[in-house]
Design a protein around this motif. Structure first.
Motif, PDB file in Angstrom:
ATOM      1  N   THR A  65      23.785 -36.741 -16.740  1.00  7.19           N
ATOM      2  CA  THR A  65      22.653 -36.084 -16.099  1.00  7.19           C
ATOM      3  C   THR A  65      22.774 -36.120 -14.584  1.00  7.19           C
ATOM      4  O   THR A  65      22.584 -35.099 -13.910  1.00  7.19           O
ATOM      5  CB  THR A  65      21.344 -36.767 -16.525  1.00  7.19           C
ATOM      6  OG1 THR A  65      21.200 -36.655 -17.944  1.00  7.19           O
ATOM      7  CG2 THR A  65      20.156 -36.116 -15.854  1.00  7.19           C
ATOM      8  N   ALA A 103      19.364 -32.977 -22.270  1.00 11.80           N
ATOM      9  CA  ALA A 103      18.771 -31.645 -22.363  1.00 11.80           C
ATOM     10  C   ALA A 103      17.385 -31.599 -21.729  1.00 11.80           C
ATOM     11  O   ALA A 103      17.051 -30.645 -21.009  1.00 11.80           O
ATOM     12  CB  ALA A 103      18.693 -31.217 -23.826  1.00 11.80           C
ATOM     13  N   VAL A 146      18.047 -31.698 -17.821  1.00 11.41           N
ATOM     14  CA  VAL A 146      18.817 -30.630 -17.179  1.00 11.41           C
ATOM     15  C   VAL A 146      18.150 -29.266 -17.339  1.00 11.41           C
ATOM     16  O   VAL A 146      18.085 -28.484 -16.379  1.00 11.41           O
ATOM     17  CB  VAL A 146      20.254 -30.604 -17.734  1.00 11.41           C
ATOM     18  CG1 VAL A 146      21.011 -29.389 -17.205  1.00 11.41           C
ATOM     19  CG2 VAL A 146      20.986 -31.883 -17.343  1.00 11.41           C
ATOM     20  N   VAL A 147      17.637 -28.950 -18.530  1.00  4.94           N
ATOM     21  CA  VAL A 147      17.076 -27.613 -18.751  1.00  4.94           C
ATOM     22  C   VAL A 147      15.867 -27.342 -17.844  1.00  4.94           C
ATOM     23  O   VAL A 147      15.825 -26.310 -17.161  1.00  4.94           O
ATOM     24  CB  VAL A 147      16.727 -27.411 -20.235  1.00  4.94           C
ATOM     25  CG1 VAL A 147      15.978 -26.101 -20.433  1.00  4.94           C
ATOM     26  CG2 VAL A 147      17.991 -27.424 -21.086  1.00  4.94           C
ATOM     27  N   PRO A 148      14.858 -28.233 -17.779  1.00  6.36           N
ATOM     28  CA  PRO A 148      13.756 -27.963 -16.849  1.00  6.36           C
ATOM     29  C   PRO A 148      14.197 -27.925 -15.390  1.00  6.36           C
ATOM     30  O   PRO A 148      13.685 -27.097 -14.622  1.00  6.36           O
ATOM     31  CB  PRO A 148      12.793 -29.131 -17.111  1.00  6.36           C
ATOM     32  CG  PRO A 148      13.098 -29.590 -18.486  1.00  6.36           C
ATOM     33  CD  PRO A 148      14.571 -29.410 -18.622  1.00  6.36           C
ATOM     34  N   CYS A 149      15.117 -28.807 -15.014  1.00 11.42           N
ATOM     35  CA  CYS A 149      15.591 -28.788 -13.621  1.00 11.42           C
ATOM     36  C   CYS A 149      16.322 -27.491 -13.311  1.00 11.42           C
ATOM     37  O   CYS A 149      16.200 -26.942 -12.203  1.00 11.42           O
ATOM     38  CB  CYS A 149      16.495 -29.990 -13.351  1.00 11.42           C
ATOM     39  SG  CYS A 149      15.623 -31.568 -13.282  1.00 11.42           S
ATOM     40  N   ALA A 150      17.091 -26.980 -14.280  1.00 14.88           N
ATOM     41  CA  ALA A 150      17.766 -25.696 -14.084  1.00 14.88           C
ATOM     42  C   ALA A 150      16.745 -24.573 -13.915  1.00 14.88           C
ATOM     43  O   ALA A 150      16.926 -23.675 -13.079  1.00 14.88           O
ATOM     44  CB  ALA A 150      18.689 -25.407 -15.263  1.00 14.88           C
ATOM     45  N   ALA A 151      15.677 -24.633 -14.686  1.00 15.53           N
ATOM     46  CA  ALA A 151      14.626 -23.607 -14.574  1.00 15.53           C
ATOM     47  C   ALA A 151      13.962 -23.654 -13.204  1.00 15.53           C
ATOM     48  O   ALA A 151      13.684 -22.608 -12.591  1.00 15.53           O
ATOM     49  CB  ALA A 151      13.589 -23.806 -15.676  1.00 15.53           C
TER      50      ALA A 151
END
Length: 300
Positions: free
Chosen positions: A78, A199, A202-207
């Motif tokens: 992460t 997941a 990373v996914v919320p941070c990418a958003a």
């Protein structure tokens, strides 16, 4: 070389097992290239340090390290992944032509930081899928080379003291888990839980970095630690314990993500206070979750 490695073992252990260790090493490395001999020697050196620190497979700390191991790998992936993510977001949003920006970024300390992050991500993923003989060395190499590059590059990718120290501590947790506990540590859904942590971070941070969430401009680095706090509550509920072990494990594996908070939320009083409040709440909720689980299991 084996004579120098044996000196790392505690004296009593060396007297009892030194001859057997040396004979096994020579048998395994006879006729092997230098790289193989160095790899076996490094493995013995790590084992010697674990024995000297009282971290053998039967030590009480081994249970803690076995639980921490998959989550330390998750934090490694992460932390390294977040740096790659932020770099990529800046790359695609820059008006500079893609290949020109890429050539600049891959040179010097910046290039070392990016390559180190990639190595850390690949190594952690390999170790979590059971390939720990290759994955653990890659993860540790990625973390330590990232730490060294941060020292050289200064504030380019984090505080030059806090970030390297935090990444080195995370590497130490990964290494400290006895090798014979590593397969066990990734069984029983633990690898899946660690993957879920990756997941969920990373996914919320990418958003957020992609500006796909219009009402959130930045997480100030707090979101990853909130995921760890929620994980400690979930683990406590699953195990039905008092929560001390689970909370301690999450604190043990958190330094690399704490460094992320330190470098992004420093000076943001509201964000820091909100994070402190949520972490304190997790410390209260975890024991309650464990008690609820115990009550539910004993109820007729």
């Amino acid at each position: 070389m084996i004579e120098h490695v044996l000196r790392l073992y505690p004296a009593a252990y060396r007297r009892a097992h030194g001859g057997e260790i040396a004979a096994t090493y020579r048998e395994l490395t006879a006729g092997e290239p230098l790289g193989s001999r160095l790899r076996e020697g490094a493995g013995l050196a790590a084992h010697a340090m674990r024995m000297r620190l009282g971290l053998g497979p039967t030590a009480p700390a081994a249970r803690v390290l076995a639980l921490a191991y998959p989550f330390a790998l998750a934090v490694s992936a992460t932390a390294c992944g977040l740096h790659l993510l932020r770099w990529y977001a800046a790359l695609v949003s820059s008006p500079t032509p893609f290949w020109v920006q890429l050539r600049v970024d891959l040179s010097g300390a910046w290039g070392a930081l990016l390559v180190s992050s990639l190595i850390g991500c690949v190594g952690a993923a390999a170790a979590l899928t059971g390939r720990w003989r290759a994955g653990v060395p890659l993860t540790v190499t990625g973390l330590l080379s990232f730490a060294a590059a941060v020292v050289v590059s200064g504030p380019a990718y984090g505080d030059p003291v806090v970030t390297p120290t935090a990444f080195a501590l995370t590497a130490a947790v990964v290494l400290a888990c006895p090798p014979d506990r590593r397969p066990e540590a990734t069984e029983g859904g633990r690898a899946g839980s660690a993957g879920a942590v990756i997941a969920l971070v990373v996914v919320p941070c990418a958003a957020v970095d992609a500006h796909a969430v219009p009402w959130v401009s930045t997480d100030y680095g707090c979101w990853p630690l909130l995921v760890l706090a929620a994980t400690s509550v979930a683990l406590t509920w699953r195990s039905g314990t008092r929560g001390g072990l689970e909370l301690g494990v999450m604190a043990l594996v958190s330094p690399a993500l704490f460094a992320h908070v330190y470098t992004t939320a420093w000076g943001e009083t509201t964000a820091a206070l909100a994070l402190a409040a949520v972490l304190a709440a997790a410390a209260v909720i975890a024991p309650l979750a464990g008690r609820s689980a115990r009550t539910g299991r004993t109820a007729p």
